[in-house]
Design a protein around this motif. Structure first.
Motif, mmCIF file in Angstrom:
data_model
loop_
_atom_site.group_PDB
_atom_site.id
_atom_site.type_symbol
_atom_site.label_atom_id
_atom_site.label_comp_id
_atom_site.label_asym_id
_atom_site.label_seq_id
_atom_site.Cartn_x
_atom_site.Cartn_y
_atom_site.Cartn_z
ATOM 1 N N PRO A 68 0.834 -1.210 0.000
ATOM 2 C CA PRO A 68 0.000 0.000 0.000
ATOM 3 C C PRO A 68 0.870 1.262 0.000
ATOM 4 C CG PRO A 68 -0.602 -1.510 1.803
ATOM 5 C CD PRO A 68 0.718 -1.942 1.269
ATOM 6 N N PHE A 69 0.510 2.194 -0.880
ATOM 7 C CA PHE A 69 1.166 3.497 -0.911
ATOM 8 C C PHE A 69 0.130 4.595 -0.684
ATOM 9 C CE2 PHE A 69 4.207 1.393 -4.051
ATOM 10 C CZ PHE A 69 5.243 1.269 -3.140
ATOM 11 N N THR A 70 0.596 5.723 -0.178
ATOM 12 C CA THR A 70 -0.247 6.913 -0.142
ATOM 13 C C THR A 70 -0.344 7.485 -1.556
ATOM 14 O OG1 THR A 70 1.609 8.421 0.231
ATOM 15 C CG2 THR A 70 0.584 7.416 2.187
ATOM 16 N N THR A 71 -1.203 8.466 -1.741
ATOM 17 C CA THR A 71 -1.300 9.095 -3.059
ATOM 18 C C THR A 71 -0.011 9.809 -3.432
ATOM 19 O OG1 THR A 71 -2.336 11.002 -1.981
ATOM 20 C CG2 THR A 71 -3.802 9.377 -2.988
ATOM 21 N N GLU A 72 0.820 10.121 -2.410
ATOM 22 C CA GLU A 72 2.118 10.773 -2.675
ATOM 23 C C GLU A 72 3.220 9.756 -2.943
ATOM 24 O OE1 GLU A 72 0.236 11.556 0.128
ATOM 25 O OE2 GLU A 72 -0.688 13.234 -0.970
ATOM 26 N N GLY A 73 2.895 8.462 -2.847
ATOM 27 C CA GLY A 73 3.879 7.439 -3.182
ATOM 28 C C GLY A 73 4.705 6.924 -2.027
ATOM 29 N N GLU A 74 4.324 7.255 -0.782
ATOM 30 C CA GLU A 74 5.023 6.724 0.389
ATOM 31 C C GLU A 74 4.313 5.463 0.877
ATOM 32 O OE1 GLU A 74 7.896 8.100 1.355
ATOM 33 O OE2 GLU A 74 7.572 9.479 -0.328
#
Length: 309
Positions: free
Chosen positions: A23-29
């Motif tokens: 799983p990533f955040t929308t910012e890619g973290e």
């Protein structure tokens, strides 16, 4: 190195093992908050109680060592007491990174570790690859060790049966193979020559039934994240001798995947399909993978719902 077998977990890995998405955040973290609901979804909705984390499906080669450790730790923590086994992939292009990840997996209580062959500087012989695997396994000798074969990614096509010949003497903790190739003769020979404590797990989801007929003990796959409940029925039908039912379910999966492959089906598309089916926020894939176009994901989702109503 001693060839005396260490005290390893004697539980044999069988059945379905979901290769998890990261799983990533929308910012890619990395987004650790999704892992708890993810584990709950697999158990309650798919009936899948073993996982293979930080593998190809998990975009491991696009993650830093620190990120892989954080993810492995959270998967193990969240699944402890709820899932049967958590296998952590610790393969890397660097031997030292792979050893670092293996030590960490042992420290956090992983049920097993797996290693892919390095594929930038490729091992030219089975001996060279065995040596690499031995060096990784040696730093976590009490953790069951699996070789992860995936020639479509690594470009390494040496017969697995040759690679694992005599490997127990080099790696006493060796417990099996994640066989993600299409060579069913090689798979069959691996099964034939495996001691009872090994698990040969197949990794080409659309050909699972054929692998079961060759004697595979289970399977590791990305589609089990969202088709696990159906594939558990395939396993039950096969074990009960109902080949007609098992074949019908395998054909359903093939219908879905062949449709998706014609449109373009990579980890990013697969991840989006899992998000659509499960309702989990998994975020985009990391570059160089691109996010799945909305139109394509909706087409595949519609096909999924028609094949598995």
């Amino acid at each position: 190195m001693s060839t005396m077998a260490p005290e390893t977990d004697s539980r044999k890995l069988t059945g379905l093992v979901a290769a998890t998405f990261t799983p990533f955040t929308t910012e890619g973290e990395i987004n650790l908050s999704v892992i708890g609901p993810y584990v709950q979804y697999l158990i309650e909705k798919q009936g899948v109680k073993s996982i293979f984390v930080n593998g190809t499906t998990g975009e491991s080669m696009s993650l830093s060592v620190a990120e892989r450790k954080a993810l492995a730790e959270e998967w193990c923590r969240t699944a402890r007491g709820r899932m049967d086994q958590v296998i952590v992939h610790v393969g890397a292009m660097s031997l030292s990174d792979s050893q670092d990840l293996a030590r960490h997996a042992a420290q956090i209580g992983a049920d097993g570790i797996a290693v892919i062959a390095p594929f930038f500087f490729k091992p030219q012989t089975a001996e060279a690859l065995r040596k690499f695997l031995q060096e990784v396994a040696s730093v976590a000798p009490s953790v069951p060790f699996y070789y992860y074969q995936i020639p479509a990614i690594t470009g390494i096509n040496m017969p697995v049966v040759d690679l694992v010949d005599g490997i127990q003497q080099l790696i006493p903790s060796f417990r099996g193979i994640k066989f993600s190739g299409s060579d069913l003769m090689d798979l069959g020979q691996c099964v034939r020559h495996s001691p009872p404590q090994w698990s040969v797990l197949y990794g080409v989801d659309e050909q699972l039934l054929a692998a079961l007929a060759m004697g595979a003990h289970g399977a590791v796959g990305s589609t089990f994240n969202y088709i696990g409940s159906h594939m558990n029925k395939l396993l039950s039908a096969f074990e009960g001798g109902d080949l007609i039912q098992a074949r019908a379910i395998q054909f359903q999966m093939q219908e879905l995947l062949s449709f998706a492959m014609r449109l373009g089906f990579d980890v990013g598309v697969n991840k989006q399909l899992m998000a659509e089916v499960s309702g989990l926020h998994l975020g985009p894939p990391r570059l160089p993978l691109l996010q799945c176009p909305l139109e394509r994901s909706q087409q595949i989702l519609q096909k999924y719902r028609s094949v598995f109503p």
